[in-house]
Design an enzyme around this catalytic site. Structure first.
Site, PDB file in Angstrom:
ATOM      1  N   GLY A 137      40.871  59.116  29.294  1.00 51.07           N
ATOM      2  CA  GLY A 137      41.494  60.099  30.238  1.00 51.07           C
ATOM      3  C   GLY A 137      41.648  61.503  29.735  1.00 51.07           C
ATOM      4  O   GLY A 137      42.654  62.148  30.245  1.00 51.07           O
ATOM      5  N   SER A 164      39.715  64.356  30.029  1.00 53.98           N
ATOM      6  CA  SER A 164      38.860  65.489  30.611  1.00 53.98           C
ATOM      7  C   SER A 164      39.723  66.566  31.411  1.00 53.98           C
ATOM      8  O   SER A 164      39.037  67.601  31.698  1.00 53.98           O
ATOM      9  CB  SER A 164      37.822  64.644  31.335  1.00 53.98           C
ATOM     10  OG  SER A 164      38.281  64.198  32.453  1.00 53.98           O
ATOM     11  N   GLY A 197      44.103  67.486  32.886  1.00 56.95           N
ATOM     12  CA  GLY A 197      45.313  67.536  32.946  1.00 56.95           C
ATOM     13  C   GLY A 197      46.143  67.234  31.591  1.00 56.95           C
ATOM     14  O   GLY A 197      46.018  67.936  30.726  1.00 56.95           O
ATOM     15  N   ASP A 200      34.057  54.290  30.896  1.00 57.28           N
ATOM     16  CA  ASP A 200      34.942  54.174  31.972  1.00 57.28           C
ATOM     17  C   ASP A 200      35.862  52.957  31.449  1.00 57.28           C
ATOM     18  O   ASP A 200      35.741  51.855  31.117  1.00 57.28           O
ATOM     19  CB  ASP A 200      34.063  53.514  33.020  1.00 57.28           C
ATOM     20  CG  ASP A 200      34.936  53.277  34.271  1.00 57.28           C
ATOM     21  OD1 ASP A 200      36.189  53.055  34.319  1.00 57.28           O
ATOM     22  OD2 ASP A 200      34.239  52.966  35.410  1.00 57.28           O
ATOM     23  N   SER A 244      53.673  56.310  30.834  1.00 49.97           N
ATOM     24  CA  SER A 244      54.168  55.778  32.215  1.00 49.97           C
ATOM     25  C   SER A 244      54.449  57.102  33.131  1.00 49.97           C
ATOM     26  O   SER A 244      53.883  58.188  33.002  1.00 49.97           O
ATOM     27  CB  SER A 244      55.460  54.834  31.837  1.00 49.97           C
ATOM     28  OG  SER A 244      55.922  54.416  33.116  1.00 49.97           O
ATOM     29  N   TYR A 303      51.651  53.441  43.235  1.00 49.51           N
ATOM     30  CA  TYR A 303      51.788  54.149  41.904  1.00 49.51           C
ATOM     31  C   TYR A 303      52.865  53.740  40.990  1.00 49.51           C
ATOM     32  O   TYR A 303      52.799  53.637  39.829  1.00 49.51           O
ATOM     33  CB  TYR A 303      51.708  55.731  42.266  1.00 49.51           C
ATOM     34  CG  TYR A 303      51.680  56.597  41.115  1.00 49.51           C
ATOM     35  CD1 TYR A 303      50.582  56.830  39.971  1.00 49.51           C
ATOM     36  CD2 TYR A 303      52.980  57.247  40.649  1.00 49.51           C
ATOM     37  CE1 TYR A 303      50.693  57.531  38.960  1.00 49.51           C
ATOM     38  CE2 TYR A 303      53.107  57.892  39.493  1.00 49.51           C
ATOM     39  CZ  TYR A 303      51.966  58.214  38.630  1.00 49.51           C
ATOM     40  OH  TYR A 303      52.215  58.837  37.735  1.00 49.51           O
ATOM     41  N   SER A 304      53.979  53.785  41.633  1.00 49.86           N
ATOM     42  CA  SER A 304      55.227  53.544  40.931  1.00 49.86           C
ATOM     43  C   SER A 304      54.950  52.062  40.352  1.00 49.86           C
ATOM     44  O   SER A 304      55.633  51.978  39.312  1.00 49.86           O
ATOM     45  CB  SER A 304      56.376  53.782  41.802  1.00 49.86           C
ATOM     46  OG  SER A 304      56.636  55.002  42.586  1.00 49.86           O
ATOM     47  N   ALA A 305      54.761  51.511  41.236  1.00 56.41           N
ATOM     48  CA  ALA A 305      54.467  49.864  40.642  1.00 56.41           C
ATOM     49  C   ALA A 305      53.815  49.599  39.161  1.00 56.41           C
ATOM     50  O   ALA A 305      53.924  49.195  38.220  1.00 56.41           O
ATOM     51  CB  ALA A 305      54.182  48.933  41.497  1.00 56.41           C
ATOM     52  N   SER A 306      52.603  50.672  39.578  1.00 62.76           N
ATOM     53  CA  SER A 306      51.472  50.670  38.293  1.00 62.76           C
ATOM     54  C   SER A 306      52.118  51.224  37.051  1.00 62.76           C
ATOM     55  O   SER A 306      52.009  50.628  35.968  1.00 62.76           O
ATOM     56  CB  SER A 306      50.346  51.490  38.764  1.00 62.76           C
ATOM     57  OG  SER A 306      50.608  52.596  38.776  1.00 62.76           O
ATOM     58  N   LYS A 307      53.173  52.169  37.250  1.00 64.71           N
ATOM     59  CA  LYS A 307      53.690  52.635  36.007  1.00 64.71           C
ATOM     60  C   LYS A 307      54.904  51.899  35.629  1.00 64.71           C
ATOM     61  O   LYS A 307      55.359  51.790  34.384  1.00 64.71           O
ATOM     62  CB  LYS A 307      54.144  54.143  36.393  1.00 64.71           C
ATOM     63  CG  LYS A 307      53.043  55.189  36.507  1.00 64.71           C
ATOM     64  CD  LYS A 307      52.237  55.274  35.390  1.00 64.71           C
ATOM     65  CE  LYS A 307      50.982  56.147  35.616  1.00 64.71           C
ATOM     66  NZ  LYS A 307      50.213  56.327  34.185  1.00 64.71           N
ATOM     67  N   THR A 352      49.306  69.592  36.918  1.00 63.66           N
ATOM     68  CA  THR A 352      48.187  69.169  36.619  1.00 63.66           C
ATOM     69  C   THR A 352      47.102  68.959  37.836  1.00 63.66           C
ATOM     70  O   THR A 352      46.162  68.753  37.414  1.00 63.66           O
ATOM     71  CB  THR A 352      48.206  67.813  35.888  1.00 63.66           C
ATOM     72  OG1 THR A 352      48.561  66.892  36.883  1.00 63.66           O
ATOM     73  CG2 THR A 352      49.220  67.763  34.659  1.00 63.66           C
TER      74      THR A 352
END
Length: 261
Positions: free
Chosen positions: A9, A11, A13, A48, A126, A140-144, A175
């Site tokens: 990732g 590309s 930010g 990907d 994270s 999103y919080s759960a994924s992190k 970002t």
């Protein structure tokens, strides 16, 4: 010896800024993403991270050129906001495919080469949303939070092979992330979803420059030894300190006051 770095990732930010900082510090840097963005000193690999074979091909390309991968930075990710009950399962899966399974694909593709070399460093991105889950940004919080658990367990699994692992939790960063916003149910919640997302976007717009975050991440990755966890930003460090000294109920209440209006 120059370090060989593979970053996912890269590309835009934080990823773009981190890749550049590695290059400025003399590393040989490769980034894998779906879209190329010119970045001096950084070699782009189209791929990907949600596609296991795509990641494996990118890793083989780097190893074929350089003979090794010294550092892997798992940065690829996206943001999803919306009410828990109104977010469609397909969108939750999209988020987890990128934020969590994309990291798993990259780690599993690189580990065999690091084990064989008897050395390596893996850095997983994270977020402060892991220790402080954000209302209307729950998935999103759960994924992190999953990144934190994964990196912590991985570190103990692979240390005998000379591979060290850490996770990094940046605070708000300017970002302009790709945010998948779902306002379904906002009428039911009295407009709270929209107001909460507006607070998140305001905090990000006033956040740290990605160059600062990228500099810290690259410095951590290049350390001779790493701790399991790092936070980035004075406010993040203060928040984590306060979380240790106040009750969980109080911390929960403060987060609610910030984002539920």
């Amino acid at each position: 010896m120059d370090k060989v770095v593979l970053l996912t990732g890269g590309s835009k930010g934080i990823g773009f800024a981190t890749a550049r900082k590695f290059a400025e510090k003399g590393c040989r840097v490769y980034e894998i993403s779906r879209h190329e963005a010119a970045n001096p000193g950084v070699s782009h690999l189209t791929g990907d991270v949600t596609d296991k074979s795509s990641v494996e091909a990118a890793v083989q390309t780097v190893v074929g050129r350089e003979g090794r991968i010294d550092i892997l930075v798992c940065n690829a990710g996206t943001v999803l906001s919306g009410a828990i009950e109104f977010t469609e399962l397909e969108n939750i899966r999209m988020l987890m495919d990128l934020n969590f399974y994309g990291m798993v694909n990259a780690v599993c593709a690189v580990l065999p080469y690091m084990r064989k070399a008897g050395a390596g460093r893996i850095v997983c991105l994270s977020s402060m949303a892991a220790p402080f889950p954000i209302p209307f940004q729950a998935y999103y919080s759960a994924s992190k939070a999953a990144v934190v658990a994964f990196a912590s367990a991985l570190g103990n699994e692979v240390k005998k092979f000379g591979v060290s692992v850490c996770y990094v939790m940046p605070g708000d960063t300017k970002t302009e992330p790709v945010r998948h916003k779902f306002h379904a149910g906002d009428d039911v919640y009295g407009g709270m979803i929209g107001r909460s997302v507006a607070v998140m976007e305001r905090d990000e717009a006033n956040g740290m420059p990605p160059e600062k975050v990228g500099d810290v991440i690259s410095n951590i990755a290049l350390k001779s030894r790493v701790r399991p966890a790092y936070s980035i930003g004075l406010m993040s460090k203060l928040e984590l300190f306060l979380k240790r000294v106040v009750t969980e109920s109080f911390a929960h209440k403060i987060v609610g006051m910030m984002y539920v209006k």
